[in-house]
Design an enzyme around this catalytic site. Structure first.
Site, PDB file in Angstrom:
ATOM      1  N   TYR A  63      -9.840   1.164   1.343  1.00 32.73           N
ATOM      2  CA  TYR A  63     -10.491   2.218   0.451  1.00 32.73           C
ATOM      3  C   TYR A  63      -9.494   3.178   0.168  1.00 32.73           C
ATOM      4  CZ  TYR A  63     -14.914   0.976   3.096  1.00 32.73           C
ATOM      5  OH  TYR A  63     -15.861   0.267   3.441  1.00 32.73           O
ATOM      6  N   HIS A 143     -12.655  -6.859   7.636  1.00 32.88           N
ATOM      7  CA  HIS A 143     -13.629  -6.661   6.637  1.00 32.88           C
ATOM      8  C   HIS A 143     -14.530  -7.725   6.059  1.00 32.88           C
ATOM      9  CE1 HIS A 143     -13.634  -2.967   3.522  1.00 32.88           C
ATOM     10  NE2 HIS A 143     -14.860  -3.539   3.592  1.00 32.88           N
TER      11      HIS A 143
END
Length: 334
Positions: A63, A143
Site C-alpha cells: 500500500y 497478500h
C-alpha cells in the site's frame, strides 16, 4: 448514532487472536488509492480509529509507494503499540530484484505482480518490521497466493518467523477453500481475508472451511470500496476505482438505483447505510471482523459504532430477500 473514545467495542476471535469486532483498514491513508492524501490527515484518521476502539489495524507492504502505508502507521502508533494488533500482508508490489509472477484480477489493468517464494519472505517481514517500527507483527498474510509457488511453501516460511517470535499469527488472503485447508495443515491459520460485503457474497465453500477449522474471517472492502455508504455518485482522477467496472458511470448509476431499498432499510432503522452494511456482516458469523477504512474521523467513529447495532431476524430476512433480488453490474472488485 456515533461511538466515542470512552465506549469500548465488543471483541471477537481470529483464531487465538482477540481483537475489536470491527478493525480499521489503513489502505485509504496512502496516496493513489482514493485520490491524494497527506500524512498529517492520515495520522489523524488512524488515531481516530484507535481512540474509537479499533484494536486491529490492517495494512500491507504494497500500500503506497515503497512501504508508505506501513511507515505512516509506525509513526502514528509511536507510544501506542501495545493498544493494537497490527496485521500486514506481503508479496505484492515487489521490491527491485524480485521476479514478478502474474496474478489475474478483474480490474482494468488485468493482473498484479506477486511473489510468494519462501526465500523472500524473511526479507519482506524485516522490511515491514522496520517500516512499522515494531519488533513483531501480530497477523501476517501472504497478500495473494502465488500461482507459481505452492502456498504451503510460503506458509512454511511464515511459520518459521512465528517460531522465532517475529510474527505471532498466520493469516491468508484471497484464497480458496482448498488452499486454506492445505495451508492450515502446515501451520494453524488464524484468519482469512476475503472480499465480502452486501454486494459481493463470500464463497460458501470457503466460509464452511473457515468455520470447520476455527479460522476467523476478515472481510476486506466491507463497504464495497465506499459504494455501500450511499455517497458515491462518481469517481475522480487518481481514484483506483476508475479501474473497477462497477464504478464506471453507467454501472455506478444502475447499482445505486438497485441498492436504494437497502438504503431505505437503514433510514428506517435510523442508522447510516455504512452502519447497516457493517452490522449485516457482523451478523453473518461470530468470527467475522470487517476492516472498513475512511480518512474522516466522523465517518470512522460512525463505522465503528456499527459494532453496537443489533439487527433482528425480521430485518435480516428482509435484507436477504432484497440482496437476493439485486443484480450488481460490473463484475467483482477483484
Amino acid at each position: 448514532m456515533t461511538n466515542t473514545s470512552t465506549q469500548s467495542l465488543p471483541t471477537r476471535k481470529l483464531g487465538d487472536l482477540e481483537v475489536s469486532a470491527l478493525g480499521y483498514g489503513a489502505m485509504v491513508l496512502s496516496p493513489g488509492v482514493y485520490g491524494e492524501v497527506d500524512d498529517e490527515r492520515g495520522e489523524r484518521a488512524l488515531l481516530a480509529a484507535v481512540e474509537a476502539g479499533a484494536t486491529i489495524i490492517d495494512t500491507s507492504d504494497g500500500y503506497g509507494v515503497d512501504g508508505h502505508n506501513e511507515r505512516l502507521i509506525g509513526k502514528a502508533l509511536r507510544g501506542r503499540r501495545d493498544q493494537v494488533a497490527i496485521a500486514t500482508k506481503f508479496g505484492f508490489r515487489l521490491p527491485e530484484g524480485v521476479e514478478p509472477h502474474p496474478f489475474p484480477i478483474g480490474y482494468a489493468f488485468g493482473e498484479l505482480a506477486v511473489n510468494g517464494d519462501p526465500k523472500h519472505v524473511r526479507g519482506y517481514a524485516e522490511a515491514s518490521l522496520r517500516g512499522l517500527e515494531t519488533e513483531y507483527i501480530d497477523l501476517y498474510y501472504p497478500h495473494f497466493p502465488d500461482p507459481q509457488i505452492p502456498l504451503e511453501d510460503t506458509v512454511g516460511a511464515v511459520a518459521e518467523l512465528i517460531r522465532e517470535g517475529l510474527v505471532r499469527h498466520l493469516g491468508l488472503s484471497n484464497v480458496t477453500a482448498a488452499q486454506l485447508r492445505a495451508a492450515h495443515a502446515v501451520h494453524p491459520v488464524s484468519a482469512v481475508q476475503i472480499e465480502w460485503s452486501m454486494w459481493k457474497p463470500a464463497e460458501p465453500e470457503l466460509l464452511a472451511a473457515a468455520r470447520e477449522l476455527g479460522v476467523g474471517l476478515v472481510p476486506w472492502s466491507p463497504l464495497g470500496a465506499g459504494f455501500l455508504t450511499g455517497t458515491v455518485g462518481q469517481v475522480t482522477e487518481g481514484d483506483f476505482r476508475q479501474n473497477a467496472p462497477r464504478f464506471d458511470a453507467a454501472n455506478l448509476k444502475a447499482n445505486n438505483d438497485r441498492f436504494a431499498p437497502v438504503r431505505g432499510v437503514a433510514q428506517e432503522l435510523d442508522i447510516t447505510p455504512a452502519q447497516l452494511a457493517l452490522a449485516w456482516l457482523l451478523h453473518q458469523d461470530p468470527n467475522v471482523v470487517p476492516i472498513p477504512g475512511s480518512r474522516t474521523p466522523k465517518h470512522i467513529e460512525e463505522n465503528l459504532a456499527a459494532a453496537h447495532v443489533r439487527l433482528d431476524a425480521d430485518v435480516l430476512g428482509r435484507l436477504e430477500r432484497i440482496l437476493g433480488e439485486t443484480q450488481v453490474e460490473g463484475g467483482t472488485l477483484l
